[in-house]
Design a protein around this motif. Structure first.
Motif, PDB file in Angstrom:
ATOM      1  N   ASP A  10       0.813  -1.210   0.000  1.00  0.00           N
ATOM      2  CA  ASP A  10       0.000   0.000   0.000  1.00  0.00           C
ATOM      3  C   ASP A  10       0.853   1.269   0.000  1.00  0.00           C
ATOM      4  O   ASP A  10       0.550   2.232  -0.707  1.00  0.00           O
ATOM      5  CB  ASP A  10      -0.940   0.024   1.210  1.00  0.00           C
ATOM      6  CG  ASP A  10      -2.196  -0.799   0.991  1.00  0.00           C
ATOM      7  OD1 ASP A  10      -2.730  -0.771  -0.126  1.00  0.00           O
ATOM      8  OD2 ASP A  10      -2.642  -1.461   1.946  1.00  0.00           O
ATOM      9  N   ILE A  11       1.904   1.280   0.796  1.00  0.00           N
ATOM     10  CA  ILE A  11       2.708   2.490   0.892  1.00  0.00           C
ATOM     11  C   ILE A  11       3.512   2.712  -0.384  1.00  0.00           C
ATOM     12  O   ILE A  11       3.661   3.849  -0.842  1.00  0.00           O
ATOM     13  CB  ILE A  11       3.585   2.435   2.151  1.00  0.00           C
ATOM     14  CG1 ILE A  11       2.680   2.527   3.391  1.00  0.00           C
ATOM     15  CG2 ILE A  11       4.629   3.551   2.155  1.00  0.00           C
ATOM     16  CD1 ILE A  11       3.358   2.250   4.688  1.00  0.00           C
ATOM     17  N   ARG A  12       3.999   1.641  -1.003  1.00  0.00           N
ATOM     18  CA  ARG A  12       4.671   1.799  -2.299  1.00  0.00           C
ATOM     19  C   ARG A  12       3.682   2.322  -3.344  1.00  0.00           C
ATOM     20  O   ARG A  12       3.999   3.237  -4.130  1.00  0.00           O
ATOM     21  CB  ARG A  12       5.253   0.455  -2.740  1.00  0.00           C
ATOM     22  CG  ARG A  12       5.691   0.365  -4.201  1.00  0.00           C
ATOM     23  CD  ARG A  12       6.807   1.330  -4.544  1.00  0.00           C
ATOM     24  NE  ARG A  12       7.104   1.296  -5.977  1.00  0.00           N
ATOM     25  CZ  ARG A  12       8.082   0.581  -6.526  1.00  0.00           C
ATOM     26  NH1 ARG A  12       8.882  -0.147  -5.747  1.00  0.00           N
ATOM     27  NH2 ARG A  12       8.287   0.602  -7.815  1.00  0.00           N
ATOM     28  N   ALA A  13       2.459   1.778  -3.363  1.00  0.00           N
ATOM     29  CA  ALA A  13       1.472   2.201  -4.354  1.00  0.00           C
ATOM     30  C   ALA A  13       1.038   3.640  -4.146  1.00  0.00           C
ATOM     31  O   ALA A  13       0.795   4.381  -5.103  1.00  0.00           O
ATOM     32  CB  ALA A  13       0.252   1.269  -4.302  1.00  0.00           C
ATOM     33  N   GLU A  14       0.952   4.055  -2.889  1.00  0.00           N
ATOM     34  CA  GLU A  14       0.443   5.393  -2.596  1.00  0.00           C
ATOM     35  C   GLU A  14       1.497   6.478  -2.704  1.00  0.00           C
ATOM     36  O   GLU A  14       1.206   7.593  -3.144  1.00  0.00           O
ATOM     37  CB  GLU A  14      -0.152   5.428  -1.190  1.00  0.00           C
ATOM     38  CG  GLU A  14      -0.727   6.781  -0.845  1.00  0.00           C
ATOM     39  CD  GLU A  14      -1.353   6.791   0.531  1.00  0.00           C
ATOM     40  OE1 GLU A  14      -2.341   7.494   0.700  1.00  0.00           O
ATOM     41  OE2 GLU A  14      -0.840   6.071   1.407  1.00  0.00           O
ATOM     42  N   THR A  15       2.713   6.182  -2.299  1.00  0.00           N
ATOM     43  CA  THR A  15       3.739   7.214  -2.209  1.00  0.00           C
ATOM     44  C   THR A  15       4.866   7.054  -3.209  1.00  0.00           C
ATOM     45  O   THR A  15       5.627   7.998  -3.438  1.00  0.00           O
ATOM     46  CB  THR A  15       4.360   7.226  -0.800  1.00  0.00           C
ATOM     47  OG1 THR A  15       5.130   6.027  -0.613  1.00  0.00           O
ATOM     48  CG2 THR A  15       3.277   7.323   0.271  1.00  0.00           C
ATOM     49  N   GLY A  16       5.050   5.853  -3.753  1.00  0.00           N
ATOM     50  CA  GLY A  16       6.191   5.586  -4.615  1.00  0.00           C
ATOM     51  C   GLY A  16       7.443   5.175  -3.858  1.00  0.00           C
ATOM     52  O   GLY A  16       8.445   4.797  -4.467  1.00  0.00           O
ATOM     53  N   PRO A  26       4.344   7.913  -8.022  1.00  0.00           N
ATOM     54  CA  PRO A  26       3.011   7.430  -7.640  1.00  0.00           C
ATOM     55  C   PRO A  26       1.929   8.119  -8.455  1.00  0.00           C
ATOM     56  O   PRO A  26       2.128   9.225  -8.967  1.00  0.00           O
ATOM     57  CB  PRO A  26       2.920   7.797  -6.162  1.00  0.00           C
ATOM     58  CG  PRO A  26       3.811   8.983  -6.031  1.00  0.00           C
ATOM     59  CD  PRO A  26       4.937   8.783  -7.006  1.00  0.00           C
ATOM     60  N   PRO A  27       0.765   7.503  -8.557  1.00  0.00           N
ATOM     61  CA  PRO A  27      -0.355   8.151  -9.237  1.00  0.00           C
ATOM     62  C   PRO A  27      -0.858   9.328  -8.420  1.00  0.00           C
ATOM     63  O   PRO A  27      -0.574   9.443  -7.225  1.00  0.00           O
ATOM     64  CB  PRO A  27      -1.417   7.044  -9.323  1.00  0.00           C
ATOM     65  CG  PRO A  27      -1.083   6.117  -8.198  1.00  0.00           C
ATOM     66  CD  PRO A  27       0.406   6.161  -8.056  1.00  0.00           C
ATOM     67  N   PRO A  28      -1.597  10.256  -9.034  1.00  0.00           N
ATOM     68  CA  PRO A  28      -2.111  11.401  -8.289  1.00  0.00           C
ATOM     69  C   PRO A  28      -3.116  10.967  -7.229  1.00  0.00           C
ATOM     70  O   PRO A  28      -3.757   9.941  -7.354  1.00  0.00           O
ATOM     71  CB  PRO A  28      -2.776  12.265  -9.367  1.00  0.00           C
ATOM     72  CG  PRO A  28      -3.102  11.304 -10.461  1.00  0.00           C
ATOM     73  CD  PRO A  28      -2.012  10.279 -10.447  1.00  0.00           C
ATOM     74  N   SER A  38       1.014  11.228  -5.258  1.00  0.00           N
ATOM     75  CA  SER A  38       0.868  10.101  -4.363  1.00  0.00           C
ATOM     76  C   SER A  38      -0.195   9.169  -4.874  1.00  0.00           C
ATOM     77  O   SER A  38      -0.582   9.229  -6.022  1.00  0.00           O
ATOM     78  CB  SER A  38       0.557  10.534  -2.937  1.00  0.00           C
ATOM     79  OG  SER A  38       0.661   9.414  -2.101  1.00  0.00           O
ATOM     80  N   GLY A  39      -0.719   8.315  -3.968  1.00  0.00           N
ATOM     81  CA  GLY A  39      -1.527   7.203  -4.423  1.00  0.00           C
ATOM     82  C   GLY A  39      -2.997   7.459  -4.433  1.00  0.00           C
ATOM     83  O   GLY A  39      -3.466   8.577  -4.398  1.00  0.00           O
ATOM     84  N   THR A  40      -3.741   6.380  -4.477  1.00  0.00           N
ATOM     85  CA  THR A  40      -5.173   6.465  -4.662  1.00  0.00           C
ATOM     86  C   THR A  40      -5.884   6.999  -3.442  1.00  0.00           C
ATOM     87  O   THR A  40      -6.977   7.520  -3.544  1.00  0.00           O
ATOM     88  CB  THR A  40      -5.721   5.077  -4.997  1.00  0.00           C
ATOM     89  OG1 THR A  40      -5.301   4.172  -3.981  1.00  0.00           O
ATOM     90  CG2 THR A  40      -5.199   4.608  -6.340  1.00  0.00           C
ATOM     91  N   GLY A  41      -5.296   6.857  -2.234  1.00  0.00           N
ATOM     92  CA  GLY A  41      -5.845   7.518  -1.059  1.00  0.00           C
ATOM     93  C   GLY A  41      -6.784   6.680  -0.238  1.00  0.00           C
ATOM     94  O   GLY A  41      -7.444   5.788  -0.721  1.00  0.00           O
ATOM     95  N   ARG A  67      -5.597  -0.593  -2.581  1.00  0.00           N
ATOM     96  CA  ARG A  67      -4.429   0.187  -2.239  1.00  0.00           C
ATOM     97  C   ARG A  67      -4.789   1.603  -1.890  1.00  0.00           C
ATOM     98  O   ARG A  67      -5.767   2.143  -2.294  1.00  0.00           O
ATOM     99  CB  ARG A  67      -3.392   0.150  -3.383  1.00  0.00           C
ATOM    100  CG  ARG A  67      -3.907   0.785  -4.669  1.00  0.00           C
ATOM    101  CD  ARG A  67      -2.815   0.735  -5.717  1.00  0.00           C
ATOM    102  NE  ARG A  67      -3.240   1.475  -6.897  1.00  0.00           N
ATOM    103  CZ  ARG A  67      -2.478   1.673  -7.940  1.00  0.00           C
ATOM    104  NH1 ARG A  67      -1.251   1.188  -7.961  1.00  0.00           N
ATOM    105  NH2 ARG A  67      -2.920   2.356  -8.983  1.00  0.00           N
ATOM    106  N   GLY A  68      -3.983   2.272  -1.251  1.00  0.00           N
ATOM    107  CA  GLY A  68      -4.226   3.637  -0.890  1.00  0.00           C
ATOM    108  C   GLY A  68      -3.818   3.957   0.520  1.00  0.00           C
ATOM    109  O   GLY A  68      -3.502   3.103   1.247  1.00  0.00           O
TER     110      GLY A  68
END
Length: 206
Positions: free
Chosen positions: A51-57, A107-109, A178-181, A202-203
């Motif tokens: 989750d943290i990799r997906a959200e923050t990179g 990461p995605p916005p 950052s990520g999906t939130g 994720r988020g």
């Protein structure tokens, strides 16, 4: 009894001791720790790394478990429409270090990332964030806490010494990345609208 959601978050620090926070969504939502919900049959450790990799990179190294935090909404409170009461959330919050000096991926916005000194957090942080950072600073591990989340309020920071020149401002900002939130109820905030939304696993939580 309200629904129960399992989630993860982490107090991620860099080499200078700053904590990585994410400000989610539109408008002036509060800062929170990065994290997200568990997938079916997923362990909290694996979920935190994913989750943290997906959200923050950022890739992170988990150190230990700060504690398990039980987030609850105001008793009997329900939002308008079909949502009903906010769910109870059990959050495994880990102590972690950033791996490397920069994110491993873009990461995605979804949220605005920034680094903050733990004794100079912004005023607008979630109750979970303030409780977990306080426990991390005190060196606690394995704590069990109940955290009441009051939607659409801002925590007043506790009195503490502030590093000169910081005064609660972000030490560094990665605006707009950052990520999906996390869902708002996981962060202790009111949802943007009363209709239920679906989301990927994720988020950030908290």
């Amino acid at each position: 009894m309200s629904a129960l959601t399992w989630a993860v978050a982490a107090v991620v620090t860099d080499d200078t001791g700053r904590v990585l926070l994410c400000r989610q969504g539109r408008g002036e939502r509060r800062y929170a720790l990065p994290g997200g919900r568990l997938r079916p049959a997923e362990s909290p450790v694996r979920a935190a790394l994913r989750d943290i990799r997906a959200e923050t990179g950022w890739n992170i190294d988990l150190v230990d478990l700060i504690g398990v935090y039980h987030l609850t909404g105001p008793p009997g409170e329900a939002t308008a429409g079909r949502v009903g009461p906010l769910p109870d959330v059990l959050v495994h919050v880990f102590r972690a270090r950033a791996a490397g000096v920069r994110p491993a991926a873009d990461p995605p916005p979804g949220c605005r990332l920034s680094w903050h000194y733990p004794d100079a957090l912004p005023e607008a942080v979630t109750p979970l964030t303030r409780a977990a950072v306080t426990d991390a600073r005190a060196g606690r591990s394995g704590v069990l806490h109940d955290v009441a989340c009051v939607p659409d309020t801002v925590d007043a920071p506790p009195p503490s010494a502030t590093l000169p020149g910081h005064r609660g401002q972000p030490a560094a900002d990665q605006g707009g990345r950052s990520g999906t939130g996390q869902p708002p109820e996981q962060r202790g905030e009111a949802a943007d609208d009363p209709l239920p939304r679906t989301r990927r696993s994720r988020g950030p939580l908290a």
